[in-house]
Design a protein around this motif. Sequence first.
Motif, PDB file in Angstrom:
ATOM      1  N   ARG A 126       3.336  -8.337  12.194  1.00  0.00           N
ATOM      2  CA  ARG A 126       3.088  -8.219  10.758  1.00  0.00           C
ATOM      3  C   ARG A 126       1.795  -7.460  10.472  1.00  0.00           C
ATOM      4  NH1 ARG A 126       5.284 -13.542  10.629  1.00  0.00           N
ATOM      5  NH2 ARG A 126       3.194 -14.438  10.802  1.00  0.00           N
ATOM      6  N   ARG A 127       0.746  -7.750  11.247  1.00  0.00           N
ATOM      7  CA  ARG A 127      -0.520  -7.075  11.000  1.00  0.00           C
ATOM      8  C   ARG A 127      -0.423  -5.586  11.330  1.00  0.00           C
ATOM      9  NH1 ARG A 127      -5.702  -7.165   9.838  1.00  0.00           N
ATOM     10  NH2 ARG A 127      -7.165  -5.949  11.110  1.00  0.00           N
ATOM     11  N   ILE A 128       0.174  -5.250  12.478  1.00  0.00           N
ATOM     12  CA  ILE A 128       0.292  -3.841  12.862  1.00  0.00           C
ATOM     13  C   ILE A 128       1.151  -3.085  11.854  1.00  0.00           C
ATOM     14  CG2 ILE A 128       1.224  -2.259  14.601  1.00  0.00           C
ATOM     15  CD1 ILE A 128       0.373  -4.265  16.730  1.00  0.00           C
ATOM     16  N   GLU A 129       2.248  -3.690  11.421  1.00  0.00           N
ATOM     17  CA  GLU A 129       3.140  -3.037  10.463  1.00  0.00           C
ATOM     18  C   GLU A 129       2.426  -2.782   9.135  1.00  0.00           C
ATOM     19  OE1 GLU A 129       7.740  -3.586   9.000  1.00  0.00           O
ATOM     20  OE2 GLU A 129       6.500  -5.386   9.196  1.00  0.00           O
ATOM     21  N   GLN A 130       1.674  -3.758   8.673  1.00  0.00           N
ATOM     22  CA  GLN A 130       0.957  -3.616   7.411  1.00  0.00           C
ATOM     23  C   GLN A 130      -0.079  -2.502   7.498  1.00  0.00           C
ATOM     24  OE1 GLN A 130      -1.576  -6.943   6.359  1.00  0.00           O
ATOM     25  NE2 GLN A 130      -1.357  -6.523   4.183  1.00  0.00           N
ATOM     26  N   MET A 131      -0.867  -2.481   8.560  1.00  0.00           N
ATOM     27  CA  MET A 131      -1.920  -1.471   8.694  1.00  0.00           C
ATOM     28  C   MET A 131      -1.346  -0.074   8.883  1.00  0.00           C
ATOM     29  SD  MET A 131      -5.090  -3.021  10.849  1.00  0.00           S
ATOM     30  CE  MET A 131      -4.124  -3.200  12.346  1.00  0.00           C
ATOM     31  N   SER A 132      -0.308   0.049   9.709  1.00  0.00           N
ATOM     32  CA  SER A 132       0.245   1.378   9.992  1.00  0.00           C
ATOM     33  C   SER A 132       0.933   1.960   8.762  1.00  0.00           C
ATOM     34  CB  SER A 132       1.218   1.311  11.177  1.00  0.00           C
ATOM     35  OG  SER A 132       2.295   0.435  10.912  1.00  0.00           O
ATOM     36  N   ARG A 133       1.559   1.110   7.955  1.00  0.00           N
ATOM     37  CA  ARG A 133       2.189   1.590   6.727  1.00  0.00           C
ATOM     38  C   ARG A 133       1.144   2.174   5.778  1.00  0.00           C
ATOM     39  NH1 ARG A 133       5.228  -2.938   3.522  1.00  0.00           N
ATOM     40  NH2 ARG A 133       6.217  -3.091   5.579  1.00  0.00           N
ATOM     41  N   ALA A 134       0.041   1.452   5.608  1.00  0.00           N
ATOM     42  CA  ALA A 134      -1.028   1.931   4.730  1.00  0.00           C
ATOM     43  C   ALA A 134      -1.690   3.193   5.286  1.00  0.00           C
ATOM     44  CB  ALA A 134      -2.069   0.833   4.529  1.00  0.00           C
ATOM     45  N   LEU A 135      -1.886   3.242   6.604  1.00  0.00           N
ATOM     46  CA  LEU A 135      -2.531   4.408   7.207  1.00  0.00           C
ATOM     47  C   LEU A 135      -1.650   5.644   7.091  1.00  0.00           C
ATOM     48  CD1 LEU A 135      -4.714   5.823   8.768  1.00  0.00           C
ATOM     49  CD2 LEU A 135      -3.809   4.839  10.895  1.00  0.00           C
ATOM     50  N   ARG A 136      -0.365   5.509   7.287  1.00  0.00           N
ATOM     51  CA  ARG A 136       0.531   6.660   7.131  1.00  0.00           C
ATOM     52  C   ARG A 136       0.412   7.249   5.723  1.00  0.00           C
ATOM     53  NH1 ARG A 136       3.826   3.704  10.941  1.00  0.00           N
ATOM     54  NH2 ARG A 136       4.361   5.092  12.677  1.00  0.00           N
ATOM     55  N   GLN A 137       0.341   6.383   4.744  1.00  0.00           N
ATOM     56  CA  GLN A 137       0.242   6.860   3.364  1.00  0.00           C
ATOM     57  C   GLN A 137      -1.058   7.613   3.145  1.00  0.00           C
ATOM     58  OE1 GLN A 137       2.747   6.684   1.109  1.00  0.00           O
ATOM     59  NE2 GLN A 137       1.428   8.066  -0.075  1.00  0.00           N
ATOM     60  N   ARG A 138      -2.143   7.123   3.686  1.00  0.00           N
ATOM     61  CA  ARG A 138      -3.439   7.776   3.497  1.00  0.00           C
ATOM     62  C   ARG A 138      -3.535   9.082   4.297  1.00  0.00           C
ATOM     63  NH1 ARG A 138      -8.227   3.523   4.128  1.00  0.00           N
ATOM     64  NH2 ARG A 138      -9.376   5.311   3.244  1.00  0.00           N
ATOM     65  N   LEU A 139      -2.872   9.134   5.434  1.00  0.00           N
ATOM     66  CA  LEU A 139      -2.890  10.374   6.223  1.00  0.00           C
ATOM     67  C   LEU A 139      -2.220  11.515   5.465  1.00  0.00           C
ATOM     68  CD1 LEU A 139      -2.053   8.938   9.768  1.00  0.00           C
ATOM     69  CD2 LEU A 139      -4.166  10.130   9.148  1.00  0.00           C
ATOM     70  N   ARG A 140      -1.238  11.201   4.649  1.00  0.00           N
ATOM     71  CA  ARG A 140      -0.530  12.236   3.889  1.00  0.00           C
ATOM     72  C   ARG A 140      -1.454  12.939   2.891  1.00  0.00           C
ATOM     73  NH1 ARG A 140       3.613   8.060   4.023  1.00  0.00           N
ATOM     74  NH2 ARG A 140       5.372   8.773   5.306  1.00  0.00           N
ATOM     75  N   ASP A 141      -2.577  12.315   2.587  1.00  0.00           N
ATOM     76  CA  ASP A 141      -3.507  12.908   1.623  1.00  0.00           C
ATOM     77  C   ASP A 141      -4.463  13.913   2.258  1.00  0.00           C
ATOM     78  OD1 ASP A 141      -2.426  11.340  -0.394  1.00  0.00           O
ATOM     79  OD2 ASP A 141      -3.849   9.698  -0.067  1.00  0.00           O
ATOM     80  N   ILE A 142      -4.448  14.029   3.584  1.00  0.00           N
ATOM     81  CA  ILE A 142      -5.339  14.965   4.268  1.00  0.00           C
ATOM     82  C   ILE A 142      -4.675  16.338   4.323  1.00  0.00           C
ATOM     83  CG2 ILE A 142      -6.504  15.522   6.441  1.00  0.00           C
ATOM     84  CD1 ILE A 142      -6.788  12.559   6.957  1.00  0.00           C
ATOM     85  N   ARG A 143      -5.338  17.310   3.798  1.00  0.00           N
ATOM     86  CA  ARG A 143      -4.789  18.656   3.741  1.00  0.00           C
ATOM     87  C   ARG A 143      -4.593  19.222   5.145  1.00  0.00           C
ATOM     88  NH1 ARG A 143      -7.364  23.724   0.264  1.00  0.00           N
ATOM     89  NH2 ARG A 143      -5.673  25.222   0.710  1.00  0.00           N
ATOM     90  N   GLY A 144      -3.396  19.748   5.398  1.00  0.00           N
ATOM     91  CA  GLY A 144      -3.098  20.354   6.685  1.00  0.00           C
ATOM     92  C   GLY A 144      -2.603  19.377   7.731  1.00  0.00           C
ATOM     93  N   LEU A 145      -2.543  18.095   7.399  1.00  0.00           N
ATOM     94  CA  LEU A 145      -2.063  17.095   8.360  1.00  0.00           C
ATOM     95  C   LEU A 145      -0.579  16.833   8.119  1.00  0.00           C
ATOM     96  CD1 LEU A 145      -3.928  13.967   9.581  1.00  0.00           C
ATOM     97  CD2 LEU A 145      -1.500  13.804   8.976  1.00  0.00           C
ATOM     98  N   ALA A 146       0.209  16.912   9.183  1.00  0.00           N
ATOM     99  CA  ALA A 146       1.657  16.683   9.100  1.00  0.00           C
ATOM    100  C   ALA A 146       2.043  15.522  10.005  1.00  0.00           C
ATOM    101  CB  ALA A 146       2.424  17.937   9.519  1.00  0.00           C
ATOM    102  N   LEU A 147       2.765  14.557   9.449  1.00  0.00           N
ATOM    103  CA  LEU A 147       3.271  13.442  10.238  1.00  0.00           C
ATOM    104  C   LEU A 147       4.563  13.847  10.942  1.00  0.00           C
ATOM    105  CD1 LEU A 147       2.710  10.462   7.762  1.00  0.00           C
ATOM    106  CD2 LEU A 147       1.343  11.061   9.763  1.00  0.00           C
ATOM    107  N   HIS A 148       4.758  13.338  12.155  1.00  0.00           N
ATOM    108  CA  HIS A 148       5.949  13.686  12.941  1.00  0.00           C
ATOM    109  C   HIS A 148       6.677  12.442  13.436  1.00  0.00           C
ATOM    110  CE1 HIS A 148       5.077  17.975  12.958  1.00  0.00           C
ATOM    111  NE2 HIS A 148       3.817  17.673  13.215  1.00  0.00           N
ATOM    112  N   ASP A 149       6.604  11.367  12.678  1.00  0.00           N
ATOM    113  CA  ASP A 149       7.298  10.134  13.052  1.00  0.00           C
ATOM    114  C   ASP A 149       8.763  10.176  12.638  1.00  0.00           C
ATOM    115  OD1 ASP A 149       5.112   8.859  14.182  1.00  0.00           O
ATOM    116  OD2 ASP A 149       4.435   8.053  12.269  1.00  0.00           O
ATOM    117  N   LEU A 150       9.590   9.524  13.427  1.00  0.00           N
ATOM    118  CA  LEU A 150      10.993   9.305  13.084  1.00  0.00           C
ATOM    119  C   LEU A 150      11.169   7.849  12.676  1.00  0.00           C
ATOM    120  CD1 LEU A 150      12.678  11.187  16.070  1.00  0.00           C
ATOM    121  CD2 LEU A 150      12.362  12.035  13.741  1.00  0.00           C
TER     122      LEU A 150
END
Length: 403
Positions: free
Chosen positions: A289-313
Amino acid sequence: MNIEEVERQRTATPGCARIIHFNHAGSSLPSQATLDAIVEQLQREALGGPMEAADLQIQQRARTAAARLLNAEPESIAFASSGSAAWSQAFNALGPWQAGERILVGRHEWAGNLACIAEAVKAGARLEVIPCDAHGAVDPQALAQMIDRNVRLIALTWLPANGGLINPAAQIGQVAQRHGIAYFIDAGQALGQLPCDVQTLHCDVLKGAGRKYLRGPRGTALLYVRPGFMQRLLPMQRDVLSAPWDGQRFTLREDARRFETSEVSLALLAGLANALEEHNRLGAQAIRRRIEQMSRALRQRLRDIRGLALHDLGREHQQSGLIAFTLEGWNCVALKQALATRGINIGANGVAYTPLDMQARGIESIARISLSYLNTEAEIDVLLAHLSELAAQPQISISTHNP
């Protein structure tokens, strides 16, 4: 898991005071108690003699804790030096391969497992990739359509090394069980991060390293073999422990220790036993639960960084703590090194680690953040600040092979 418990765990982990560590999928940070267990056994061996200091209770503690982790019997657990060594031992114990026999794998299969399978292909076996669903996960329905009498093995990497996908391991197991086909799970990134019940997974073999999310020492790994499947596996490596002399012949053990040897590092097993017991006390559900909560929030914040692309499936909000990304203008290894100079550890993977998937998606390399329950919001803030700063710097390019 509340913040007070997280702080207790961090205080008990000396590395947390020295480094910001986001490479738990590579190797996590051990607790001081795990370090103490290793050193204490080494001291006993140094002061009393290595053979004389052999304590069978250490192995039993580790085996009992591993069995609890997996919802298995202790007799179904063997220890190995690495996850890859465990998988290859089990695979090679299946015996010779015949022309036309089929091995079905997910597109995300770990390269070390594929290297073993390559030897079977040389003997005439056929390696075939199970199609993915719309979210990039292995598709159980597509697998069911591939089954015939020539399928001898289904192999699945549960959580791939190159991103946040969680493959449907239990559903794949249902297909394998329904047709009586051997089913191997590579749980290297799952153990310590997700609840893992081998009864629900319907697997015949499962392996995972101790050094990753379990926070055990390097040089340790778990191998689970389903008791009813044990007799189908004939290990090539044997010694006085795995195949003892019974007075007339050398006979393989009936339990999973047929995959072990009499020479073992009790110091490493003492550390692994402590790490497993710590994990079991915290509970897999709370950790997930803790890892899922933190990773979900971090993925969202990473999308705000210009030039950063997520490659998760995988389905959004149902992903693991492994976050794959690239940063425009940066070689992934160079990015990892740049963050290391700032006291932040991440990972970087290339095609050689998950070749079928990386080639299918046309990705040469990825940088990887892997979160643990040890990580904090403050650490995430520091990571994001440095990534944003590096994103604004001129392009950096180096010719470095992936580690």
